[in-house]
Write an enzyme that holds these catalytic residues in place. Structure first.
Site, PDB file in Angstrom:
ATOM      1  CD  GLU A   4      41.188  48.016  49.075  1.00 57.12           C
ATOM      2  OE1 GLU A   4      40.079  48.234  48.534  1.00 57.12           O
ATOM      3  OE2 GLU A   4      42.247  48.513  48.673  1.00 57.12           O
ATOM      4  CB  ALA A  43      48.083  44.692  48.776  1.00 59.04           C
ATOM      5  N   GLY A  77      44.850  48.212  46.156  1.00 60.15           N
ATOM      6  CA  GLY A  77      46.068  49.020  46.085  1.00 60.15           C
ATOM      7  C   GLY A  77      46.430  49.406  44.663  1.00 60.15           C
ATOM      8  CD  GLU A  99      44.213  52.327  48.335  1.00 61.87           C
ATOM      9  OE1 GLU A  99      44.825  51.249  48.434  1.00 61.87           O
ATOM     10  OE2 GLU A  99      43.778  52.951  49.321  1.00 61.87           O
TER      11      GLU A  99
HETATM   12  N1  CO8 Z   1      47.180  39.053  45.563  1.00 62.73           N
HETATM   13  C1  CO8 Z   1      47.777  37.856  45.337  1.00 62.73           C
HETATM   14  N2  CO8 Z   1      47.493  37.089  44.279  1.00 62.73           N
HETATM   15  C2  CO8 Z   1      46.573  37.562  43.394  1.00 62.73           C
HETATM   16  C3  CO8 Z   1      45.928  38.793  43.574  1.00 62.73           C
HETATM   17  C4  CO8 Z   1      46.256  39.557  44.724  1.00 62.73           C
HETATM   18  N3  CO8 Z   1      45.708  40.749  44.975  1.00 62.73           N
HETATM   19  N4  CO8 Z   1      45.069  38.980  42.534  1.00 62.73           N
HETATM   20  C5  CO8 Z   1      45.197  37.910  41.740  1.00 62.73           C
HETATM   21  N5  CO8 Z   1      46.109  37.060  42.242  1.00 62.73           N
HETATM   22  C6  CO8 Z   1      46.561  35.781  41.683  1.00 62.73           C
HETATM   23  C7  CO8 Z   1      45.518  34.683  41.860  1.00 62.73           C
HETATM   24  O1  CO8 Z   1      45.608  34.097  43.160  1.00 62.73           O
HETATM   25  C8  CO8 Z   1      45.903  33.739  40.743  1.00 62.73           C
HETATM   26  O2  CO8 Z   1      47.036  33.012  41.136  1.00 62.73           O
HETATM   27  P1  CO8 Z   1      47.090  31.408  40.851  1.00 62.73           P
HETATM   28  O3  CO8 Z   1      47.120  31.303  39.352  1.00 62.73           O
HETATM   29  O4  CO8 Z   1      48.341  30.976  41.524  1.00 62.73           O
HETATM   30  O5  CO8 Z   1      45.824  30.848  41.435  1.00 62.73           O
HETATM   31  C9  CO8 Z   1      46.371  34.671  39.623  1.00 62.73           C
HETATM   32  O6  CO8 Z   1      46.679  35.908  40.263  1.00 62.73           O
HETATM   33  C10 CO8 Z   1      45.293  34.924  38.582  1.00 62.73           C
HETATM   34  O7  CO8 Z   1      44.137  35.381  39.243  1.00 62.73           O
HETATM   35  P2  CO8 Z   1      42.706  34.631  39.163  1.00 62.73           P
HETATM   36  O8  CO8 Z   1      42.877  33.189  38.801  1.00 62.73           O
HETATM   37  O9  CO8 Z   1      41.964  34.950  40.414  1.00 62.73           O
HETATM   38  O10 CO8 Z   1      42.082  35.407  37.905  1.00 62.73           O
HETATM   39  P3  CO8 Z   1      40.538  35.663  37.628  1.00 62.73           P
HETATM   40  O11 CO8 Z   1      40.488  36.228  36.265  1.00 62.73           O
HETATM   41  O12 CO8 Z   1      39.719  34.459  37.973  1.00 62.73           O
HETATM   42  O13 CO8 Z   1      40.129  36.803  38.705  1.00 62.73           O
HETATM   43  C11 CO8 Z   1      40.386  38.872  39.918  1.00 62.73           C
HETATM   44  C12 CO8 Z   1      40.725  38.060  38.627  1.00 62.73           C
HETATM   45  C13 CO8 Z   1      38.893  39.186  39.958  1.00 62.73           C
HETATM   46  C14 CO8 Z   1      41.199  40.160  39.840  1.00 62.73           C
HETATM   47  C15 CO8 Z   1      40.791  38.039  41.174  1.00 62.73           C
HETATM   48  O14 CO8 Z   1      42.116  37.584  40.999  1.00 62.73           O
HETATM   49  C16 CO8 Z   1      40.732  38.829  42.441  1.00 62.73           C
HETATM   50  O15 CO8 Z   1      39.658  39.037  42.982  1.00 62.73           O
HETATM   51  N6  CO8 Z   1      41.907  39.262  42.961  1.00 62.73           N
HETATM   52  C17 CO8 Z   1      41.991  39.976  44.197  1.00 62.73           C
HETATM   53  C18 CO8 Z   1      41.609  41.408  44.030  1.00 62.73           C
HETATM   54  C19 CO8 Z   1      41.611  42.143  45.351  1.00 62.73           C
HETATM   55  O16 CO8 Z   1      40.857  41.834  46.267  1.00 62.73           O
HETATM   56  N7  CO8 Z   1      42.501  43.143  45.483  1.00 62.73           N
HETATM   57  C20 CO8 Z   1      42.630  43.935  46.679  1.00 62.73           C
HETATM   58  C21 CO8 Z   1      43.668  43.356  47.588  1.00 62.73           C
HETATM   59  S1  CO8 Z   1      43.747  44.209  49.152  1.00 62.73           S
HETATM   60  C22 CO8 Z   1      44.537  45.656  48.832  1.00 62.73           C
HETATM   61  O17 CO8 Z   1      44.981  45.907  47.752  1.00 62.73           O
HETATM   62  C23 CO8 Z   1      44.621  46.654  49.971  1.00 62.73           C
HETATM   63  C24 CO8 Z   1      45.994  46.879  50.403  1.00 62.73           C
HETATM   64  C25 CO8 Z   1      46.074  47.278  51.847  1.00 62.73           C
HETATM   65  C26 CO8 Z   1      47.513  47.446  52.278  1.00 62.73           C
HETATM   66  C27 CO8 Z   1      47.749  47.199  53.719  1.00 62.73           C
HETATM   67  C28 CO8 Z   1      49.226  47.177  54.073  1.00 62.73           C
HETATM   68  C29 CO8 Z   1      49.540  46.514  55.419  1.00 62.73           C
END
Ligand code: CO8
Length: 258
Positions: free
Chosen positions: A133, A67, A110, A113
């Site tokens: 998460e 998400a 997500g 999922e």
């Molecule tokens: N949301 C928003 N932006 C994101 C997300 C994300 N989930 N993942 C990556 N991005 C963005 C980064 O912020 C970055 O943006 P910018 O260039 O502007 O800084 C761009 O994508 C590229 O990402 P990275 O620079 O971080 O790339 P890396 O190769 O260094 O890292 C990772 C890749 C490991 C995937 C890292 O981006 C990361 O950890 N992302 C988050 C992953 C995560 O925690 N996902 C789970 C999110 S929570 C969820 O999904 C539960 C949903 C619950 C729903 C509830 C409803 C109310």
């Protein structure tokens, strides 16, 4: 047939392909993606040319990295109780025809999922899957507690959800999270080939088989869904969730300052 802000929707031989198209944030799911997905699924479910669905992410870096955390950090308990992601993913599970997720790169939170709501997951060697998460102060509230458990068994599901660890394609294949792993530039074609095989079978029988399979594996899913939704609502009220998500978003500023 593309009328969606965040998706590319294409019709192929006997199936449709949906690409989540926000590569600048690794295809993270925001409200617009959920709205677009829901509308696209409704349209495709009623399209008589479509007898299957392939889901993928734009670019090679991610299927869907979860998400959109920039949006999640602003969400409230009331938003969480609407369970919009869970609702859209249920629509995928209920899609009348077989669905295949094609996973290159990250399928996290997500995103993992979303793939679990599909019937079949095919991965490339770059696939990285997990439910991070709890590190963000929330739970995987869009199906992992029941769908991941169903897919890989309770022990592995618990390990993945409690530790938030990200596993590679080989490990995902070993535990049954991926059906098969194909080379990076062949995985989409493998999914299409599977669709071609399915399309040679009786459409009526395939459709009824999906109903029977969904009925067989969904026996406890409502109860589990309610617990996920209520629990997520409580967690969205806590300060811990806001501070953990803010910390993720502030990494960028810190990187720029270095
Ligand atoms: N949301 C928003 N932006 C994101 C997300 C994300 N989930 N993942 C990556 N991005 C963005 C980064 O912020 C970055 O943006 P910018 O260039 O502007 O800084 C761009 O994508 C590229 O990402 P990275 O620079 O971080 O790339 P890396 O190769 O260094 O890292 C990772 C890749 C490991 C995937 C890292 O981006 C990361 O950890 N992302 C988050 C992953 C995560 O925690 N996902 C789970 C999110 S929570 C969820 O999904 C539960 C949903 C619950 C729903 C509830 C409803 C109310």
């Amino acid at each position: 047939m593309n009328t969606y802000e965040t998706l590319i929707v294409e019709k192929q031989e006997t199936w449709a392909e949906i690409t989540v198209n926000r590569p600048e944030v690794l295809n993270a799911i925001n409200l617009q993606v959920v709205k677009d997905l829901s509308a696209a699924l409704d349209a495709l479910a009623g399209d008589e040319d479509v007898r299957g669905l392939i889901l993928k992410g734009a670019g090679d870096k991610a299927f869907v990295a979860g998400a959109d955390i920039g949006e999640l950090v602003k969400r409230t308990r009331e938003d969480a109780l609407l369970a919009i992601n869970a609702g859209a993913f249920q629509k995928i599970e209920d899609f009348p025809w077989p669905t295949i997720a094609v996973i290159k790169g990250y399928a996290l939170g997500g995103g993992c999922e979303l793939s679990l709501a599909c019937d079949i997951r095919l991965g490339a060697p770059s696939a990285q899957m997990g439910q991070p998460e709890v590190g963000l102060g929330i739970i995987p509230g869009a199906g992992a507690p029941h769908r991941l458990t169903r897919q890989v068994g309770p022990g592995m599901a618990r390990e993945l959800i409690y530790t938030g660890k990200i596993i590679d394609a080989e490990e995902a294949l070993r535990i049954g999270l991926l059906n098969h792993v194909h080379p990076e530039d062949e995985v989409l074609e493998a999914a299409r080939e599977m669709m071609r095989t399915i399309s040679k079978k009786s459409p009526g029988a395939v459709r009824v088989a999906k109903l029977a399979l969904n009925a067989a594996v969904n026996t406890v899913d409502r109860r589990s869904q309610y617990i996920e939704i209520l629990g997520q609502g409580l967690l969205f009220d806590a300060e811990d969730q806001k501070s953990r998500m803010t910390r993720f978003l502030e990494r960028k500023k810190k990187r720029e300052q270095k």
